[in-house]
Design a protein around this motif. Structure first.
Motif, PDB file in Angstrom:
ATOM      1  N   ARG A  29       0.734  -1.178   0.097  1.00 48.60           N
ATOM      2  CA  ARG A  29      -0.024  -0.034   0.042  1.00 48.60           C
ATOM      3  C   ARG A  29       0.744   0.989   0.282  1.00 48.60           C
ATOM      4  O   ARG A  29       0.412   1.812  -0.812  1.00 48.60           O
ATOM      5  CB  ARG A  29      -1.128  -0.092   1.392  1.00 48.60           C
ATOM      6  CG  ARG A  29      -2.160   1.242   1.467  1.00 48.60           C
ATOM      7  CD  ARG A  29      -3.145   0.966   0.129  1.00 48.60           C
ATOM      8  NE  ARG A  29      -4.084   2.293   0.474  1.00 48.60           N
ATOM      9  CZ  ARG A  29      -4.035   3.058  -0.662  1.00 48.60           C
ATOM     10  NH1 ARG A  29      -4.236   3.137  -1.828  1.00 48.60           N
ATOM     11  NH2 ARG A  29      -4.927   4.324  -0.149  1.00 48.60           N
ATOM     12  N   SER A  70      -9.340  10.806   0.151  1.00 52.37           N
ATOM     13  CA  SER A  70      -9.811   9.701  -0.021  1.00 52.37           C
ATOM     14  C   SER A  70     -10.930   9.037   0.466  1.00 52.37           C
ATOM     15  O   SER A  70     -11.287   9.647   1.926  1.00 52.37           O
ATOM     16  CB  SER A  70      -8.468   9.514   0.403  1.00 52.37           C
ATOM     17  OG  SER A  70      -7.584   9.228  -0.279  1.00 52.37           O
ATOM     18  N   HIS A  71     -11.773   8.359   0.372  1.00 50.73           N
ATOM     19  CA  HIS A  71     -12.822   7.566   0.986  1.00 50.73           C
ATOM     20  C   HIS A  71     -14.190   9.124   1.125  1.00 50.73           C
ATOM     21  O   HIS A  71     -15.248   8.548   2.041  1.00 50.73           O
ATOM     22  CB  HIS A  71     -12.401   6.465   1.854  1.00 50.73           C
ATOM     23  CG  HIS A  71     -11.528   5.876   1.631  1.00 50.73           C
ATOM     24  ND1 HIS A  71     -12.050   4.754   0.587  1.00 50.73           N
ATOM     25  CD2 HIS A  71     -10.025   5.563   2.334  1.00 50.73           C
ATOM     26  CE1 HIS A  71     -10.929   4.173   0.459  1.00 50.73           C
ATOM     27  NE2 HIS A  71      -9.782   4.477   1.739  1.00 50.73           N
ATOM     28  N   PRO A  77     -18.044   7.466  -0.077  1.00 51.45           N
ATOM     29  CA  PRO A  77     -17.159   5.433  -0.711  1.00 51.45           C
ATOM     30  C   PRO A  77     -18.492   4.643  -1.211  1.00 51.45           C
ATOM     31  O   PRO A  77     -19.066   5.605  -1.651  1.00 51.45           O
ATOM     32  CB  PRO A  77     -17.816   4.960   1.177  1.00 51.45           C
ATOM     33  CG  PRO A  77     -17.804   5.978   1.921  1.00 51.45           C
ATOM     34  CD  PRO A  77     -18.373   7.344   1.400  1.00 51.45           C
ATOM     35  N   THR A  78     -16.835   4.026  -1.934  1.00 54.44           N
ATOM     36  CA  THR A  78     -17.538   3.401  -3.449  1.00 54.44           C
ATOM     37  C   THR A  78     -18.841   2.440  -2.675  1.00 54.44           C
ATOM     38  O   THR A  78     -18.528   2.349  -1.514  1.00 54.44           O
ATOM     39  CB  THR A  78     -16.200   2.886  -4.286  1.00 54.44           C
ATOM     40  OG1 THR A  78     -16.582   2.121  -2.962  1.00 54.44           O
ATOM     41  CG2 THR A  78     -15.721   3.940  -4.396  1.00 54.44           C
ATOM     42  N   ASP A  80     -18.583  -0.247  -3.912  1.00 55.17           N
ATOM     43  CA  ASP A  80     -17.574  -1.999  -2.923  1.00 55.17           C
ATOM     44  C   ASP A  80     -17.128  -1.299  -1.789  1.00 55.17           C
ATOM     45  O   ASP A  80     -17.027  -2.382  -1.114  1.00 55.17           O
ATOM     46  CB  ASP A  80     -17.146  -1.745  -4.304  1.00 55.17           C
ATOM     47  CG  ASP A  80     -16.720  -2.216  -5.936  1.00 55.17           C
ATOM     48  OD1 ASP A  80     -18.251  -2.925  -5.703  1.00 55.17           O
ATOM     49  OD2 ASP A  80     -15.807  -2.175  -6.622  1.00 55.17           O
ATOM     50  N   GLN A  81     -16.896  -0.026  -1.575  1.00 58.31           N
ATOM     51  CA  GLN A  81     -15.594  -0.317  -0.149  1.00 58.31           C
ATOM     52  C   GLN A  81     -17.225  -0.488   1.202  1.00 58.31           C
ATOM     53  O   GLN A  81     -17.164  -1.007   2.382  1.00 58.31           O
ATOM     54  CB  GLN A  81     -15.737   1.405  -0.034  1.00 58.31           C
ATOM     55  CG  GLN A  81     -14.345   1.295  -0.629  1.00 58.31           C
ATOM     56  CD  GLN A  81     -14.027   3.549  -1.125  1.00 58.31           C
ATOM     57  OE1 GLN A  81     -15.455   4.008  -0.869  1.00 58.31           O
ATOM     58  NE2 GLN A  81     -12.723   3.270  -1.215  1.00 58.31           N
ATOM     59  N   GLU A  84     -18.088  -3.990   1.634  1.00 58.34           N
ATOM     60  CA  GLU A  84     -17.151  -4.741   2.204  1.00 58.34           C
ATOM     61  C   GLU A  84     -16.986  -4.081   3.910  1.00 58.34           C
ATOM     62  O   GLU A  84     -17.329  -5.101   4.552  1.00 58.34           O
ATOM     63  CB  GLU A  84     -15.452  -4.093   1.464  1.00 58.34           C
ATOM     64  CG  GLU A  84     -15.154  -4.346   0.381  1.00 58.34           C
ATOM     65  CD  GLU A  84     -14.753  -6.388   0.391  1.00 58.34           C
ATOM     66  OE1 GLU A  84     -14.465  -6.892   1.251  1.00 58.34           O
ATOM     67  OE2 GLU A  84     -15.246  -6.696  -0.511  1.00 58.34           O
ATOM     68  N   GLU A  85     -17.476  -3.137   3.878  1.00 54.00           N
ATOM     69  CA  GLU A  85     -17.919  -2.993   4.893  1.00 54.00           C
ATOM     70  C   GLU A  85     -19.167  -3.678   6.286  1.00 54.00           C
ATOM     71  O   GLU A  85     -19.451  -3.717   7.005  1.00 54.00           O
ATOM     72  CB  GLU A  85     -18.354  -1.080   5.887  1.00 54.00           C
ATOM     73  CG  GLU A  85     -18.224  -1.141   6.964  1.00 54.00           C
ATOM     74  CD  GLU A  85     -17.148  -0.738   7.624  1.00 54.00           C
ATOM     75  OE1 GLU A  85     -17.474  -0.990   9.040  1.00 54.00           O
ATOM     76  OE2 GLU A  85     -16.089  -0.643   7.587  1.00 54.00           O
ATOM     77  N   LYS A  99     -26.117   1.166  -3.185  1.00 52.81           N
ATOM     78  CA  LYS A  99     -24.941   1.749  -2.778  1.00 52.81           C
ATOM     79  C   LYS A  99     -26.061   2.504  -1.592  1.00 52.81           C
ATOM     80  O   LYS A  99     -25.583   2.235  -0.759  1.00 52.81           O
ATOM     81  CB  LYS A  99     -24.967   2.728  -3.567  1.00 52.81           C
ATOM     82  CG  LYS A  99     -23.473   4.021  -2.867  1.00 52.81           C
ATOM     83  CD  LYS A  99     -22.897   4.740  -4.271  1.00 52.81           C
ATOM     84  CE  LYS A  99     -22.123   5.572  -3.190  1.00 52.81           C
ATOM     85  NZ  LYS A  99     -21.534   6.497  -3.918  1.00 52.81           N
TER      86      LYS A  99
END
Length: 110
Positions: A29, A70-71, A77-78, A80-81, A84-85, A99
């Protein structure tokens, strides 16, 4: 770093990579963060062959912005993000949620 990068960009890459690792980012990363930041700076200064519109027209440089978006861009957030959460929190039905539905489900679970 791309072949033919200037010594300045190599130093910049190493500095950003080391800083990211010191903040606790994984080695992979940290490399990604450094490469993206340096590539954006190269685009802004005309050192790259191609560049995105945001790379060249953004009033703030990547280093000035410091992960500001960022985010948390205009849409947050996207999907996908969010997914995942939701997966981490074991929210049922997450795979078929939009979403906005994911956002609502995560807000209810807090």
């Amino acid at each position: 770093m791309p072949a033919g990068s200037s010594p300045k960009r190599e130093r910049q890459y190493e500095h950003i990579r080391k800083s990211a690792q010191e903040r606790g980012e994984s080695a992979e990363r940290a490399k990604e963060i450094a490469a993206r930041t340096v590539n954006k700076e190269r685009a802004r200064s005309g050192e790259s062959k191609t560049s995105s519109r945001t790379s060249t027209r953004d009033p703030k440089s990547a280093s000035q912005r410091g992960g500001e978006r960022s985010h948390s861009g205009a849409q947050g957030p996207t999907r996908d993000q969010l997914y995942e959460e939701a997966k981490k929190r074991n929210i049922e039905g997450r795979s078929s949620m939009s979403k906005q539905e994911l956002r609502n489900a995560l807000d209810r679970g807090r």
